[in-house]
Design an enzyme around this catalytic site. Sequence first.
Site, mmCIF file in Angstrom:
data_model
loop_
_atom_site.group_PDB
_atom_site.id
_atom_site.type_symbol
_atom_site.label_atom_id
_atom_site.label_comp_id
_atom_site.label_asym_id
_atom_site.label_seq_id
_atom_site.Cartn_x
_atom_site.Cartn_y
_atom_site.Cartn_z
ATOM 1 N N CYS A 40 71.550 -21.535 -9.054
ATOM 2 C CA CYS A 40 72.754 -21.232 -8.001
ATOM 3 C C CYS A 40 74.029 -21.630 -7.660
ATOM 4 C CB CYS A 40 71.444 -21.715 -6.621
ATOM 5 S SG CYS A 40 70.108 -21.164 -7.116
ATOM 6 N N ASN A 48 66.657 -18.289 0.836
ATOM 7 C CA ASN A 48 67.599 -19.244 -0.357
ATOM 8 C C ASN A 48 67.724 -17.300 -1.160
ATOM 9 O OD1 ASN A 48 68.398 -19.969 -2.349
ATOM 10 N ND2 ASN A 48 66.966 -21.486 -3.261
ATOM 11 N N HIS A 95 73.393 -26.352 -0.541
ATOM 12 C CA HIS A 95 72.682 -25.011 -1.344
ATOM 13 C C HIS A 95 71.658 -25.153 -0.203
ATOM 14 C CE1 HIS A 95 70.207 -22.486 -2.707
ATOM 15 N NE2 HIS A 95 69.569 -23.239 -3.946
HETATM 16 O O1 UT7 Z 1 67.277 -22.258 -5.390
HETATM 17 C C1 UT7 Z 1 66.256 -22.975 -6.149
HETATM 18 C C2 UT7 Z 1 66.423 -23.893 -6.081
HETATM 19 N N1 UT7 Z 1 64.843 -24.294 -5.379
HETATM 20 C C3 UT7 Z 1 64.618 -24.878 -4.529
HETATM 21 O O2 UT7 Z 1 65.756 -26.144 -3.918
HETATM 22 C C4 UT7 Z 1 63.304 -24.796 -4.217
HETATM 23 C C5 UT7 Z 1 62.708 -26.929 -4.125
HETATM 24 N N2 UT7 Z 1 61.161 -26.507 -4.173
HETATM 25 C C6 UT7 Z 1 61.001 -27.161 -2.329
HETATM 26 O O3 UT7 Z 1 61.333 -26.344 -1.413
HETATM 27 C C7 UT7 Z 1 59.385 -26.481 -2.098
HETATM 28 O O4 UT7 Z 1 59.345 -27.884 -3.545
HETATM 29 C C8 UT7 Z 1 58.802 -25.578 -2.169
HETATM 30 C C9 UT7 Z 1 58.732 -24.674 -0.779
HETATM 31 C C10 UT7 Z 1 58.566 -25.397 -2.990
HETATM 32 C C11 UT7 Z 1 57.389 -25.656 -1.457
HETATM 33 O O5 UT7 Z 1 56.963 -27.803 -0.459
HETATM 34 P P1 UT7 Z 1 56.171 -28.811 -1.101
HETATM 35 O O6 UT7 Z 1 56.265 -29.589 0.269
HETATM 36 O O7 UT7 Z 1 56.533 -28.823 -2.596
HETATM 37 O O8 UT7 Z 1 54.841 -27.961 -1.261
HETATM 38 P P2 UT7 Z 1 54.077 -27.378 -2.708
HETATM 39 O O9 UT7 Z 1 54.306 -27.389 -4.172
HETATM 40 O O10 UT7 Z 1 53.179 -29.376 -2.888
HETATM 41 O O11 UT7 Z 1 52.781 -27.506 -2.042
HETATM 42 C C12 UT7 Z 1 51.720 -27.810 -0.708
HETATM 43 C C13 UT7 Z 1 50.541 -27.379 -0.784
HETATM 44 C C14 UT7 Z 1 49.670 -26.585 -1.779
HETATM 45 O O12 UT7 Z 1 48.304 -26.388 -1.437
HETATM 46 P P3 UT7 Z 1 47.502 -27.732 -2.034
HETATM 47 O O13 UT7 Z 1 47.740 -28.105 -3.840
HETATM 48 O O14 UT7 Z 1 47.898 -29.223 -0.864
HETATM 49 O O15 UT7 Z 1 45.949 -27.807 -1.339
HETATM 50 C C15 UT7 Z 1 50.269 -25.271 -2.296
HETATM 51 O O16 UT7 Z 1 48.654 -24.738 -3.008
HETATM 52 O O17 UT7 Z 1 51.070 -25.884 -0.111
HETATM 53 C C16 UT7 Z 1 50.167 -24.804 -0.495
HETATM 54 N N3 UT7 Z 1 50.686 -23.301 -0.508
HETATM 55 C C17 UT7 Z 1 51.664 -22.965 0.264
HETATM 56 N N4 UT7 Z 1 50.672 -22.728 1.531
HETATM 57 C C18 UT7 Z 1 51.133 -21.691 2.494
HETATM 58 C C19 UT7 Z 1 52.018 -23.097 -1.617
HETATM 59 N N5 UT7 Z 1 53.219 -21.650 -0.850
HETATM 60 C C20 UT7 Z 1 52.481 -21.799 -0.247
HETATM 61 C C21 UT7 Z 1 52.103 -20.840 0.772
HETATM 62 N N6 UT7 Z 1 51.723 -21.031 2.058
HETATM 63 N N7 UT7 Z 1 53.546 -19.740 1.140
#
Ligand code: UT7
Length: 333
Positions: free
Chosen positions: A116, A288, A258
Amino acid sequence: MKDRQPVYVRGLGAYLPEKILTNADLEKIVDTSDEWITSRTGIKERRIAADDQYTSDLSAEAAKRALADGGLAAGDVDAIIVATVTPDMPFPSTAAFVQKKIGAHTCPCMGIEAGCSGVPYGCELASALLRQGPYRNILAISADKLTAITDWQDRLTCVLFGDGAAAFLLTCDAEGARGEILDIYIANDSSGVDALYLPGGGSRAPATEETVRNRLHFLKMNGQEVYKEAVKSMGQAVATILERNNLVPDQIKFFSPHQANLRIIDAMARQINVPLERFLTVLQWTGNNSSPSVGIALDDAVRAGRLQHGDLVVLVSFGAGLTSGTVLLRWIG
Ligand code: UT7
């Protein structure tokens, strides 16, 4: 930097495809909700390229807009650089397709893989070529059709991405310049090389029935690791460029970060003690879109008349590699 030949932005162009995919649309594809996507990322909708619209098409549209913005013709372009992780095909370079689509002459065409961080990497390469000569006008394009490598069964990634392109028409000629690049900083921290990657289709895992069955041709991401590293390395990149130009955050009119996640942008703003309003955001409606995102946010601010003569802007990127980079720009008008 002050002791080097200045490089100017002669024209700026951005392109987003027409088709809109909303959070409500995604609710029908994977187990997710508008509430989750909005609260965790800030994204409400994203633009999706048509099936027959490739990264070179997105690039060519942005390039034509940058040329129109700078009052130059395709024949004036002396080199084309395309930064992308979603080339039309492994070879020839996407820039070669762009050359054909915009009708440029037989200028050199090349690509960069910087995740990115395509804008700072592309501007750095273009600046070096311009200073070295004999080039006068270089198109540094960043473009991605991320939806082509998105796994629509993986709710953790498919809700994040969109498609788009941004083009910077760069020159050493001060006449007609819209902005001056004061400094660029780029870096890569390979300790995070396996946090964000596309496993299949390269020399390591060439396409086979098995790689397709195992979904290796889709982007993989360790979201939480990438999140932490994004906040850290973009913060460091901003600190580096400000420090070596004897600037403090208050002197910067806008930061164009970004466009990955509003929470990452908010954390960065708090880290350097700058109100969130001074961070340009378009991710609410673009998602993104990888390499062009900081350019699309800058272009949006320019078209909205938010930049005045003399304003300083810092573009700050982060991506697979793990790359990071900043561009310090003085807006001319
Ligand atoms: O361009 C490249 C650079 N990319 C980035 O900068 C992305 C960086 N990462 C992020 O922005 C975040 O980590 C995400 C948006 C991808 C995820 O957010 P998070 O707050 O880190 O969520 P998480 O992975 O800790 O997941 C929290 C919960 C999980 O459920 P449990 O285990 O707590 O029950 C996931 O299974 O949210 C669940 N989950 C979802 N729920 C509904 C994960 N994706 C989804 C979804 N809808 N799409």
